[in-house]
Design an enzyme around this catalytic site. Structure first.
Site, PDB file in Angstrom:
ATOM      1  N   GLU A  30       0.787  -1.227   0.000  1.00  0.00           N
ATOM      2  CA  GLU A  30       0.000   0.000   0.000  1.00  0.00           C
ATOM      3  C   GLU A  30       0.825   1.286   0.000  1.00  0.00           C
ATOM      4  O   GLU A  30       0.790   2.043   0.990  1.00  0.00           O
ATOM      5  CB  GLU A  30      -0.946   0.011   1.202  1.00  0.00           C
ATOM      6  CG  GLU A  30      -1.876  -1.178   1.272  1.00  0.00           C
ATOM      7  CD  GLU A  30      -2.904  -1.080   2.390  1.00  0.00           C
ATOM      8  OE1 GLU A  30      -2.714  -0.271   3.312  1.00  0.00           O
ATOM      9  OE2 GLU A  30      -3.906  -1.813   2.331  1.00  0.00           O
ATOM     10  N   GLU A  38      -5.438  -8.644   1.207  1.00  0.00           N
ATOM     11  CA  GLU A  38      -6.056  -8.283   2.493  1.00  0.00           C
ATOM     12  C   GLU A  38      -7.535  -8.007   2.280  1.00  0.00           C
ATOM     13  O   GLU A  38      -7.916  -7.373   1.291  1.00  0.00           O
ATOM     14  CB  GLU A  38      -5.457  -6.994   3.098  1.00  0.00           C
ATOM     15  CG  GLU A  38      -4.103  -7.146   3.723  1.00  0.00           C
ATOM     16  CD  GLU A  38      -3.570  -5.831   4.287  1.00  0.00           C
ATOM     17  OE1 GLU A  38      -4.369  -4.978   4.720  1.00  0.00           O
ATOM     18  OE2 GLU A  38      -2.345  -5.661   4.275  1.00  0.00           O
TER      19      GLU A  38
HETATM   20  C1  GBH Z   1      -4.583  -1.978   5.642  1.00  0.00           C
HETATM   21  O1  GBH Z   1      -4.704  -0.662   5.254  1.00  0.00           O
HETATM   22  C2  GBH Z   1      -3.192  -2.209   6.149  1.00  0.00           C
HETATM   23  O2  GBH Z   1      -2.395  -2.826   5.159  1.00  0.00           O
HETATM   24  C3  GBH Z   1      -3.122  -3.011   7.423  1.00  0.00           C
HETATM   25  O3  GBH Z   1      -1.850  -2.908   7.976  1.00  0.00           O
HETATM   26  C4  GBH Z   1      -4.200  -2.536   8.354  1.00  0.00           C
HETATM   27  O4  GBH Z   1      -4.104  -3.120   9.634  1.00  0.00           O
HETATM   28  C5  GBH Z   1      -5.507  -2.864   7.726  1.00  0.00           C
HETATM   29  O5  GBH Z   1      -5.620  -2.269   6.479  1.00  0.00           O
HETATM   30  C6  GBH Z   1      -6.702  -2.410   8.545  1.00  0.00           C
HETATM   31  O6  GBH Z   1      -6.719  -1.030   8.655  1.00  0.00           O
HETATM   32  O7  GBH Z   1     -11.110   5.693   6.254  1.00  0.00           O
HETATM   33  O8  GBH Z   1     -13.342   5.682   5.264  1.00  0.00           O
HETATM   34  O9  GBH Z   1     -11.504   6.922   4.254  1.00  0.00           O
HETATM   35  C7  GBH Z   1      -5.946  -0.296   4.724  1.00  0.00           C
HETATM   36  C8  GBH Z   1      -5.952   1.180   4.449  1.00  0.00           C
HETATM   37  C9  GBH Z   1      -8.323   1.459   4.537  1.00  0.00           C
HETATM   38  C10 GBH Z   1      -6.888   3.103   3.540  1.00  0.00           C
HETATM   39  C11 GBH Z   1      -9.513   2.191   3.979  1.00  0.00           C
HETATM   40  C12 GBH Z   1      -8.078   3.793   2.966  1.00  0.00           C
HETATM   41  C13 GBH Z   1     -10.330   4.341   3.236  1.00  0.00           C
HETATM   42  C14 GBH Z   1     -11.563   4.334   4.094  1.00  0.00           C
HETATM   43  N1  GBH Z   1      -7.123   1.680   3.795  1.00  0.00           N
HETATM   44  N2  GBH Z   1      -9.223   3.592   3.813  1.00  0.00           N
HETATM   45  S1  GBH Z   1     -11.887   5.772   5.007  1.00  0.00           S
END
Ligand code: GBH
Length: 444
Positions: free
Chosen positions: A169, A353
């Site tokens: 990511e 994931e």
């Molecule tokens: C992942 O990131 C990571 O790789 C992992 O380490 C982490 O533990 C896992 O997810 C859970 O968080 O907040 O409504 O704008 C995910 C990151 C999640 C980033 C959703 C963008 C957009 C939703 N993404 N987010 S919002």
């Protein structure tokens, strides 16, 4: 509650690969036996982590790893996706930290002995702090340092790895870490975000070149997160805003990797906000991939920007949300895969994931998290729909094996198939873990 898939579903075939995923900083602990990283520093600045916690101990996985591998066998997974902590395997002077490297070699040996395929992520956000002190991902030199680190890991792990991902990511590291400042190292500004992204993408390209040379027989690729962008209404302004958001948060990372160029919106940035891109960079970034890892959690809805200079505004959620406030919208996974498959010449895809933080109920030593099981079921069905329409998806990893350090949320949000009691470090398989195990053992 079980995970119900149709009897003929490709997701019930033995050749479809199932795994669980973790990341070094989120589970390892033993911070005193490695170099400090940007997340150690970020955790110590008040206000950054909602519960004021840090990763010093986390799930104590460096000491309890054997126990955690037993969980993998119990769950019956085919594969385990974990990340290597750069500050654990390298010294500041660029030499290998043999003790740190030996930890992962033991882990890999044990996984191979158990017949579990190791999916190694080379960078899941824990940049050594001394590199941040020299500018971090704003400094082009970090990309070359990364390549040296990849080379050291490849040589030490030779013959033990099934798959390498260069990065997890880049969006999160660059946009959340250097543009919005809500992740480490907490820097802000559009130019910073885009420059960090560019150097991470460059490091990905350099890393891929090293992997092709030193580890040609592993499945080598990158893991990107996608948050599909929907428009709030059918108005032209909202549709345009959603399209721009998609370019800015999703395509910004995929297009350079697949096609060697930035999306259209790059040219709409004022020159002062554009990153430095040197001649030849885009060719380095665009390396052939053996696989594309897709992390999917949620979607976002957008409407027209409110102020000039912005491209979009985020619209409020309309569907139910998980405990962390992310909308549950599994159709977005189907839409995403179909759209990407139409638009790009995709290599084989793995969902690297997918998961949810939900409310759980603890009763007599059992953890009832039926909402999580439902989330998995809905998303596997969404995946199945995309596969039925021709998308080549080879595997699926649930996030996460264990409850763990959830970044800015600290330990307050739980994503595990396995519950962790942080006081005793006891692990308890949740109902969702049992449902996952049942699905995996029912494959034909
Ligand atoms: C992942 O990131 C990571 O790789 C992992 O380490 C982490 O533990 C896992 O997810 C859970 O968080 O907040 O409504 O704008 C995910 C990151 C999640 C980033 C959703 C963008 C957009 C939703 N993404 N987010 S919002």
């Amino acid at each position: 509650k079980q995970i119900e898939l149709g009897p003929e579903s490709p997701l019930r075939k033995k050749r479809f690969l199932y795994g669980v995923a973790t990341a070094s900083f989120q589970i390892e602990g033993s911070a005193d036996t490695r170099l400090p990283c940007i997340w150690d520093t970020f955790c110590r600045q008040p206000g950054n982590i909602s519960d004021g916690s840090n990763g010093d101990i986390a799930c104590d996985h460096v000491r309890l790893w054997q126990q955690d591998l037993t969980l993998l066998t119990t769950l019956r997974v085919d594969a385990y996706r974990f990340s290597v902590s750069w500050p654990r395997v390298m010294h500041q002077n660029g030499e290998i930290n043999e003790q740190g490297m030996a930890f992962y070699v033991r882990l890999l040996n044990a996984l191979n002995q158990l017949g579990i395929k190791p999916f190694v992520t080379l960078y899941h956000w824990d940049l050594p702090q001394h590199l941040e002190d020299a500018g971090g991902w704003l400094n082009r030199e970090t990309a070359y340092q990364y390549q040296r680190y990849v080379e050291a890991v490849c040589l030490a792990f030779r013959g033990k790895v099934y798959s390498y991902a260069t990065f997890n990511e880049p969006f999160c590291s660059a946009h959340l870490g250097y543009e919005l400042g809500v992740h480490a190292p907490g820097k802000t500004g559009r130019r910073n975000g885009r420059q960090a992204a560019h150097h991470i993408l460059l490091a990905h390209g350099l890393g891929m070149q090293t992997l092709q040379r030193l580890s040609p027989d592993t499945l080598n690729g990158i893991v990107l997160n996608f948050t599909p962008c929907y428009s709030a209404t059918e108005s032209q302004d909202d549709i345009e805003a959603a399209e721009k958001a998609d370019q800015y948060i999703n395509q910004w990372y995929l297009m350079p990797v697949m096609e060697g160029c930035y999306p259209e919106i790059y040219r709409q940035l004022p020159p002062s906000e554009r990153p430095d891109v040197l001649a030849g960079d885009m060719d380095i970034i665009c390396q052939p991939l053996d696989f594309l890892g897709i992390n999917f959690y949620t979607r976002l809805t957008y409407s027209a920007p409110l102020s000039p200079g912005e491209f979009y505004t985020e619209h409020e959620h309309r569907f139910p949300q998980t405990d962390i406030g992310w909308e549950i919208y599994p159709e977005a996974l189907t839409d995403l895969l179909l759209t990407l498959n139409l638009r790009y010449r995709l290599p084989p895809v793995y969902i690297t994931e997918n998961g949810a933080a939900v409310e759980e109920c603890f009763e007599q030593g059992e953890i009832d998290d039926s909402q999580r099981t439902a989330y998995f079921e809905q998303h596997l069905l969404a995946l199945e729909a995309a596969m039925a329409q021709g998308v080549d998806v080879q595997g699926y990893f649930a996030w996460s094996l264990l409850d763990n350090f959830e970044w800015a949320e600290g330990f307050s949000k739980r994503f595990g198939l396995v519950y962790v009691d942080y006081a005793s470090q006891q692990r308890i398989i949740k109902h969702s873990g049992k449902a996952y195990q049942a699905l995996l053992s029912s494959r034909v």
